[in-house]
Structure formats: C-alpha cells, structure tokens
Write a protein that holds these residues in place. Structure first.
Motif, PDB file in Angstrom:
ATOM      1  N   PHE A  64     -34.179  -0.988  16.225  1.00 60.21           N
ATOM      2  CA  PHE A  64     -34.427  -2.077  17.159  1.00 60.21           C
ATOM      3  C   PHE A  64     -33.119  -2.773  17.544  1.00 60.21           C
ATOM      4  CE2 PHE A  64     -35.804  -6.484  18.146  1.00 60.21           C
ATOM      5  CZ  PHE A  64     -36.596  -6.189  19.234  1.00 60.21           C
ATOM      6  N   GLY A  65     -32.839  -2.845  18.835  1.00 62.60           N
ATOM      7  CA  GLY A  65     -31.632  -3.492  19.330  1.00 62.60           C
ATOM      8  C   GLY A  65     -30.498  -2.540  19.663  1.00 62.60           C
ATOM      9  N   ARG A  66     -30.592  -1.288  19.210  1.00 64.01           N
ATOM     10  CA  ARG A  66     -29.533  -0.309  19.512  1.00 64.01           C
ATOM     11  C   ARG A  66     -29.362  -0.235  21.025  1.00 64.01           C
ATOM     12  NH1 ARG A  66     -30.681   4.233  21.374  1.00 64.01           N
ATOM     13  NH2 ARG A  66     -32.685   4.403  20.345  1.00 64.01           N
ATOM     14  N   THR A  67     -28.118  -0.264  21.471  1.00 71.02           N
ATOM     15  CA  THR A  67     -27.815  -0.248  22.904  1.00 71.02           C
ATOM     16  C   THR A  67     -26.902   0.930  23.221  1.00 71.02           C
ATOM     17  OG1 THR A  67     -27.989  -2.655  22.949  1.00 71.02           O
ATOM     18  CG2 THR A  67     -26.892  -1.614  24.815  1.00 71.02           C
ATOM     19  N   VAL A  68     -27.270   1.664  24.262  1.00 73.37           N
ATOM     20  CA  VAL A  68     -26.536   2.850  24.669  1.00 73.37           C
ATOM     21  C   VAL A  68     -26.143   2.714  26.133  1.00 73.37           C
ATOM     22  CG1 VAL A  68     -26.708   5.358  25.017  1.00 73.37           C
ATOM     23  CG2 VAL A  68     -27.815   4.296  23.034  1.00 73.37           C
ATOM     24  N   ALA A  69     -24.865   2.941  26.429  1.00 72.47           N
ATOM     25  CA  ALA A  69     -24.400   3.010  27.815  1.00 72.47           C
ATOM     26  C   ALA A  69     -24.374   4.475  28.231  1.00 72.47           C
ATOM     27  CB  ALA A  69     -23.009   2.407  27.937  1.00 72.47           C
ATOM     28  N   PHE A  70     -24.739   4.755  29.489  1.00 77.88           N
ATOM     29  CA  PHE A  70     -24.765   6.157  29.917  1.00 77.88           C
ATOM     30  C   PHE A  70     -24.277   6.332  31.342  1.00 77.88           C
ATOM     31  CE2 PHE A  70     -29.075   4.511  30.678  1.00 77.88           C
ATOM     32  CZ  PHE A  70     -29.281   4.850  31.999  1.00 77.88           C
ATOM     33  N   GLN A  94     -33.051  -0.213  22.668  1.00 79.98           N
ATOM     34  CA  GLN A  94     -34.241   0.016  21.839  1.00 79.98           C
ATOM     35  C   GLN A  94     -34.975  -1.319  21.768  1.00 79.98           C
ATOM     36  OE1 GLN A  94     -36.691   1.337  20.858  1.00 79.98           O
ATOM     37  NE2 GLN A  94     -36.351   2.503  19.025  1.00 79.98           N
ATOM     38  N   ALA A  95     -36.079  -1.431  22.522  1.00 76.00           N
ATOM     39  CA  ALA A  95     -36.778  -2.701  22.692  1.00 76.00           C
ATOM     40  C   ALA A  95     -38.194  -2.680  22.125  1.00 76.00           C
ATOM     41  CB  ALA A  95     -36.812  -3.057  24.176  1.00 76.00           C
ATOM     42  N   ASP A  96     -38.507  -1.708  21.301  1.00 74.92           N
ATOM     43  CA  ASP A  96     -39.843  -1.573  20.723  1.00 74.92           C
ATOM     44  C   ASP A  96     -39.699  -1.547  19.206  1.00 74.92           C
ATOM     45  OD1 ASP A  96     -42.350  -0.719  19.834  1.00 74.92           O
ATOM     46  OD2 ASP A  96     -42.666   0.554  21.575  1.00 74.92           O
ATOM     47  N   GLN A  97     -40.304  -2.517  18.517  1.00 72.32           N
ATOM     48  CA  GLN A  97     -40.175  -2.598  17.065  1.00 72.32           C
ATOM     49  C   GLN A  97     -41.079  -1.610  16.335  1.00 72.32           C
ATOM     50  OE1 GLN A  97     -39.768  -6.528  15.259  1.00 72.32           O
ATOM     51  NE2 GLN A  97     -39.825  -7.385  17.335  1.00 72.32           N
ATOM     52  N   VAL A  98     -42.111  -1.111  17.008  1.00 72.14           N
ATOM     53  CA  VAL A  98     -43.077  -0.226  16.359  1.00 72.14           C
ATOM     54  C   VAL A  98     -42.767   1.248  16.616  1.00 72.14           C
ATOM     55  CG1 VAL A  98     -45.523   0.361  16.189  1.00 72.14           C
ATOM     56  CG2 VAL A  98     -44.837  -2.025  16.531  1.00 72.14           C
ATOM     57  N   ASN A  99     -42.547   1.606  17.861  1.00 76.03           N
ATOM     58  CA  ASN A  99     -42.280   2.993  18.251  1.00 76.03           C
ATOM     59  C   ASN A  99     -40.829   3.128  18.685  1.00 76.03           C
ATOM     60  OD1 ASN A  99     -45.107   3.794  18.057  1.00 76.03           O
ATOM     61  ND2 ASN A  99     -45.377   2.503  19.857  1.00 76.03           N
ATOM     62  N   THR A 126     -38.602   4.342  28.433  1.00 78.05           N
ATOM     63  CA  THR A 126     -38.187   5.741  28.524  1.00 78.05           C
ATOM     64  C   THR A 126     -38.744   6.567  27.368  1.00 78.05           C
ATOM     65  OG1 THR A 126     -36.180   5.034  29.657  1.00 78.05           O
ATOM     66  CG2 THR A 126     -36.184   7.267  28.808  1.00 78.05           C
ATOM     67  N   PRO A 127     -40.031   6.902  27.425  1.00 72.25           N
ATOM     68  CA  PRO A 127     -40.557   7.901  26.489  1.00 72.25           C
ATOM     69  C   PRO A 127     -40.161   9.293  27.006  1.00 72.25           C
ATOM     70  CG  PRO A 127     -42.291   7.190  27.961  1.00 72.25           C
ATOM     71  CD  PRO A 127     -41.056   6.387  28.313  1.00 72.25           C
ATOM     72  N   PRO A 128     -40.529  10.378  26.313  1.00 72.02           N
ATOM     73  CA  PRO A 128     -40.191  11.706  26.839  1.00 72.02           C
ATOM     74  C   PRO A 128     -40.750  11.957  28.248  1.00 72.02           C
ATOM     75  CG  PRO A 128     -40.860  11.875  24.560  1.00 72.02           C
ATOM     76  CD  PRO A 128     -41.119  10.447  24.980  1.00 72.02           C
ATOM     77  N   ASN A 129     -41.972  11.475  28.507  1.00 71.61           N
ATOM     78  CA  ASN A 129     -42.603  11.609  29.819  1.00 71.61           C
ATOM     79  C   ASN A 129     -43.121  10.233  30.216  1.00 71.61           C
ATOM     80  OD1 ASN A 129     -42.328  14.482  29.678  1.00 71.61           O
ATOM     81  ND2 ASN A 129     -44.133  14.510  28.375  1.00 71.61           N
TER      82      ASN A 129
END
Length: 187
Positions: A64-70, A94-99, A126-129
C-alpha cells in the motif's frame, strides 16, 4: 395585430441570431466526433530495457502506497519490433489495502499519424483486465471523453506485458477559441 407580428418577427430574428452566435443553439444533435482506436501498451517491469521505476517503496509487509513512475510505449502490434505510435507517461500508486490494485493516471502522447502531438489524459484502477476513463485531451483531441478497455494479451508476470487497448473517445467539434465548427474525420 401588427404589434403581435412585429413581436413574433423580433423573437424569430433574435433566436436566429443567437443560434448563429452560440454553438449550443446551432447544433440540434451531438456536436462531437467518435474516435475508435486499437493499440498495445508495452510494459517492461524489470531488466535492462525496463520502462518503469519504483519511486516510493512502502514497508516490506504491505505494498500500500508504493508509487511507480512509467514511460510505456504504445505500439501497433503486441511484438517487440512493432511500430511505436506514442508513449504513455505517468504513475501508478498502490491504492488498495485489500487487493493488489494500482491507481493509474497518465498522458497518452501520440507520435505518429494524424494525432501527432495530441494527447489523451487517462485515469483509473489497473487490474490485468479493465477499463480506464479518458478525462481530457489536447490539440486535435482537446476535451476528449471516453473509455479505454484493456486486457493483457501477452507477457511474462513481473517481467513484461502487452495490453491490448480498445479506445472509444468523443471529441467536441466546436473550436473553443473561435466558437467555430471544426471538421473531424474518422481514423
């Protein structure tokens, strides 16, 4: 009777003048063009050609909180030798504490074809789909609204993936600067 005719004629002329001056009145139906596109987003998570970088890492026990630049490439096919159409530049958080759910916001910057130099502004989970929202755009895609349906079609988990993007966007056909109508053509 003459006063009633004069009043009616004045009302008609006023409405006619207003319709010519304001695009809202001049367009009896939707004043926008629909654009449909298909392309592939190439994400390289790790390795020498990676196109994303973790800029904030949370604790080892939770993401939770991980941030990625792309800076992903947008391609015309899901292959390494495909033609580059543009780039997707932004961040995932990463903005979802459960999934494992990343919230993404980015610009799609077109480098080839009719929309060279134009952008879509995109956001969503951004899930896989899934589906992202197009919440704006610039240049020929100014004020765009729409959706991008996406699905991973090829890849190796935690190394790289190709997402097929099916884009449906609506672009206003009225110039903001001049109030005049602009002709848009299908892709």
């Amino acid at each position: 009777m003459a006063d009633a005719r004069l009043a009616l004629a004045s009302l008609f002329v006023s409405i006619l003048m207003l319709s010519m001056a304001h695009p809202f009145f001049a367009c009896p139906t939707r004043c926008e063009s629909e654009i449909k596109m298909q392309m592939y987003l190439h994400q390289v998570v790790s390795g020498p050609t990676h196109n994303q970088e973790v800029v904030f890492k949370s604790t080892p026990t939770i993401e939770f909180g991980r941030t990625v630049a792309f800076d992903y490439t947008l391609l015309d096919a899901p292959t390494p030798d495909a033609k580059i159409i543009g780039r997707a530049k932004g961040t995932h958080v990463q903005a979802d504490q459960v999934n494992a759910g990343d919230f993404s916001h980015f610009s799609m910057i077109f480098q080839q074809g009719r929309f060279t130099g134009s952008t879509f502004q995109v956001m969503g989970m951004t899930p896989p789909n899934g589906v992202w929202a197009i919440v704006g755009g610039t240049n020929e895609l100014a004020m765009a609204q729409g959706i991008i349906q996406f699905a991973i079609v090829k890849g190796t988990p935690n190394v790289e993936s190709y997402r097929e993007l099916n884009i449906t966007a609506f672009i206003p056909t009225v110039s903001i600067a001049t109030g005049s109508f602009v002709q848009y053509f299908d892709i």
